[in-house]
Design a protein around this motif. Structure first.
Motif, mmCIF file in Angstrom:
data_model
loop_
_atom_site.group_PDB
_atom_site.id
_atom_site.type_symbol
_atom_site.label_atom_id
_atom_site.label_comp_id
_atom_site.label_asym_id
_atom_site.label_seq_id
_atom_site.Cartn_x
_atom_site.Cartn_y
_atom_site.Cartn_z
ATOM 1 N N ARG A 83 0.999 -1.075 0.183
ATOM 2 C CA ARG A 83 0.024 0.257 0.112
ATOM 3 C C ARG A 83 0.917 1.298 0.154
ATOM 4 N NH1 ARG A 83 -4.344 -1.940 4.378
ATOM 5 N NH2 ARG A 83 -5.686 -3.180 2.814
ATOM 6 N N SER A 84 1.942 1.153 0.860
ATOM 7 C CA SER A 84 2.863 2.237 0.783
ATOM 8 C C SER A 84 3.422 2.611 -0.595
ATOM 9 C CB SER A 84 3.920 1.933 1.700
ATOM 10 O OG SER A 84 4.869 3.023 1.878
ATOM 11 N N PHE A 85 4.001 1.456 -1.453
ATOM 12 C CA PHE A 85 4.523 1.488 -2.433
ATOM 13 C C PHE A 85 3.508 2.097 -3.405
ATOM 14 C CE2 PHE A 85 7.810 -2.136 -1.778
ATOM 15 C CZ PHE A 85 8.164 -1.467 -0.880
ATOM 16 N N ARG A 86 2.266 1.567 -3.373
ATOM 17 C CA ARG A 86 1.339 2.129 -4.226
ATOM 18 C C ARG A 86 1.143 3.716 -4.323
ATOM 19 N NH1 ARG A 86 -4.400 -0.386 -5.644
ATOM 20 N NH2 ARG A 86 -5.193 1.013 -7.296
ATOM 21 N N ARG A 87 1.387 4.260 -3.058
ATOM 22 C CA ARG A 87 1.282 5.675 -2.817
ATOM 23 C C ARG A 87 2.405 6.521 -3.418
ATOM 24 N NH1 ARG A 87 3.654 9.333 0.110
ATOM 25 N NH2 ARG A 87 4.542 7.919 1.370
ATOM 26 N N ILE A 88 3.656 5.904 -3.496
ATOM 27 C CA ILE A 88 4.762 6.864 -3.833
ATOM 28 C C ILE A 88 5.247 6.364 -5.200
ATOM 29 C CG2 ILE A 88 5.559 6.801 -1.453
ATOM 30 C CD1 ILE A 88 7.758 4.803 -2.318
ATOM 31 N N LEU A 89 4.673 5.301 -5.794
ATOM 32 C CA LEU A 89 5.001 4.945 -7.290
ATOM 33 C C LEU A 89 4.203 5.593 -8.265
ATOM 34 C CD1 LEU A 89 4.992 0.992 -7.444
ATOM 35 C CD2 LEU A 89 6.950 2.704 -7.864
ATOM 36 N N LYS A 90 4.863 6.217 -9.372
ATOM 37 C CA LYS A 90 4.198 7.059 -10.379
ATOM 38 C C LYS A 90 3.230 5.953 -10.979
ATOM 39 C CE LYS A 90 7.936 10.025 -11.130
ATOM 40 N NZ LYS A 90 9.173 10.563 -12.223
ATOM 41 N N PRO A 91 2.526 6.584 -11.818
ATOM 42 C CA PRO A 91 1.609 5.742 -12.786
ATOM 43 C C PRO A 91 2.567 4.803 -13.716
ATOM 44 C CG PRO A 91 0.670 7.929 -12.722
ATOM 45 C CD PRO A 91 1.908 7.879 -11.980
ATOM 46 N N ASN A 92 2.053 3.795 -13.871
ATOM 47 C CA ASN A 92 3.242 2.769 -14.545
ATOM 48 C C ASN A 92 4.383 2.448 -14.004
ATOM 49 O OD1 ASN A 92 1.190 2.494 -16.811
ATOM 50 N ND2 ASN A 92 1.757 4.448 -17.677
ATOM 51 N N GLY A 93 4.807 2.965 -12.758
ATOM 52 C CA GLY A 93 5.956 2.468 -11.851
ATOM 53 C C GLY A 93 5.643 0.850 -11.464
ATOM 54 N N LYS A 94 6.867 0.576 -11.003
ATOM 55 C CA LYS A 94 6.615 -0.919 -10.545
ATOM 56 C C LYS A 94 7.854 -0.896 -9.402
ATOM 57 C CE LYS A 94 9.840 -2.433 -14.206
ATOM 58 N NZ LYS A 94 10.094 -3.225 -15.263
ATOM 59 N N ALA A 95 7.505 -2.277 -8.675
ATOM 60 C CA ALA A 95 8.324 -2.610 -7.594
ATOM 61 C C ALA A 95 8.854 -3.832 -8.040
ATOM 62 C CB ALA A 95 7.690 -2.559 -6.342
ATOM 63 N N VAL A 96 10.091 -4.186 -7.545
ATOM 64 C CA VAL A 96 10.810 -5.700 -7.692
ATOM 65 C C VAL A 96 10.905 -5.893 -6.076
ATOM 66 C CG1 VAL A 96 12.583 -6.855 -8.582
ATOM 67 C CG2 VAL A 96 11.812 -4.974 -9.963
ATOM 68 N N VAL A 97 10.356 -7.102 -5.770
ATOM 69 C CA VAL A 97 10.421 -7.352 -4.448
ATOM 70 C C VAL A 97 11.213 -9.055 -4.271
ATOM 71 C CG1 VAL A 97 8.958 -8.154 -2.328
ATOM 72 C CG2 VAL A 97 8.351 -6.153 -4.023
ATOM 73 N N LEU A 98 11.976 -8.928 -3.472
ATOM 74 C CA LEU A 98 12.881 -10.290 -3.145
ATOM 75 C C LEU A 98 12.262 -10.900 -1.910
ATOM 76 C CD1 LEU A 98 14.976 -12.629 -4.022
ATOM 77 C CD2 LEU A 98 16.611 -10.977 -2.650
ATOM 78 N N THR A 99 11.818 -11.907 -2.116
ATOM 79 C CA THR A 99 11.382 -12.715 -0.848
ATOM 80 C C THR A 99 11.295 -14.233 -0.894
ATOM 81 O OG1 THR A 99 9.628 -12.757 1.017
ATOM 82 C CG2 THR A 99 8.989 -12.667 -1.444
ATOM 83 N N ALA A 100 11.190 -14.695 0.409
ATOM 84 C CA ALA A 100 11.320 -16.122 0.543
ATOM 85 C C ALA A 100 9.708 -16.394 0.854
ATOM 86 C CB ALA A 100 12.177 -16.777 1.375
ATOM 87 N N ARG A 101 9.208 -15.675 1.222
ATOM 88 C CA ARG A 101 7.673 -15.767 1.815
ATOM 89 C C ARG A 101 6.893 -15.588 0.667
ATOM 90 N NH1 ARG A 101 7.484 -16.180 7.388
ATOM 91 N NH2 ARG A 101 5.567 -16.949 7.045
ATOM 92 N N LYS A 102 6.765 -16.571 -0.539
ATOM 93 C CA LYS A 102 6.012 -16.182 -1.576
ATOM 94 C C LYS A 102 4.520 -16.228 -1.531
ATOM 95 C CE LYS A 102 9.542 -19.063 -3.813
ATOM 96 N NZ LYS A 102 9.809 -20.452 -4.650
#
Length: 136
Positions: A83-102
């Protein structure tokens, strides 16, 4: 991760954050990160109060996995983070997330995130994945 990014890529701005003040202070002392356009924040990824709305093109993160850190509700953590990422990302922005908790990250799609890609990998011999996250 921030040292590799700052050392290999030119970005108009690089925002580096961690919740641990000792970690962020060590980063501030590193010569690789002492460049114009690099900000080092001691903030929680679930809030990021000093990052304006729709100001970020790309987020690359290796958040708490919940296996080694004491996080009782890892899915809730991921929902808040996305939700925090959604707020700060520009339209068409993206996040790359590394996790073991798929499974927990996939359940966090309730935050309005759309998982576009998943690349399974090993990190220090443990199963993990890189996810590309976008929003409507």
């Amino acid at each position: 991760m921030p040292l590799q990014l700052a050392g290999r890529f030119d970005a108009a701005q690089l925002v580096v954050g961690d919740l641990d003040p000792a970690c962020t202070e060590a980063l501030r002392q590193n010569p690789t990160l002492q460049k114009p356009g690099i900000r080092i924040l001691t903030e929680d990824a679930r809030v990021l109060p000093s990052v304006p709305d729709q100001a970020v093109d790309l987020i690359i993160t290796d958040p708490s996995w919940g296996y080694f850190e004491q996080i009782d509700d890892i899915t809730g953590f991921y929902v808040e983070m996305l939700r925090s990422f959604r707020r700060i990302l520009k339209p068409n922005g993206k996040a790359v997330v590394l996790t073991a908790r798929k499974a927990e990250l996939l359940a966090a799609e309730a935050a309005g995130a759309i998982i576009r890609d998943q690349l399974n990998t090993l990190v220090n011999g443990k199963k993990a994945a890189l996810f590309t996250v976008q929003y409507d």
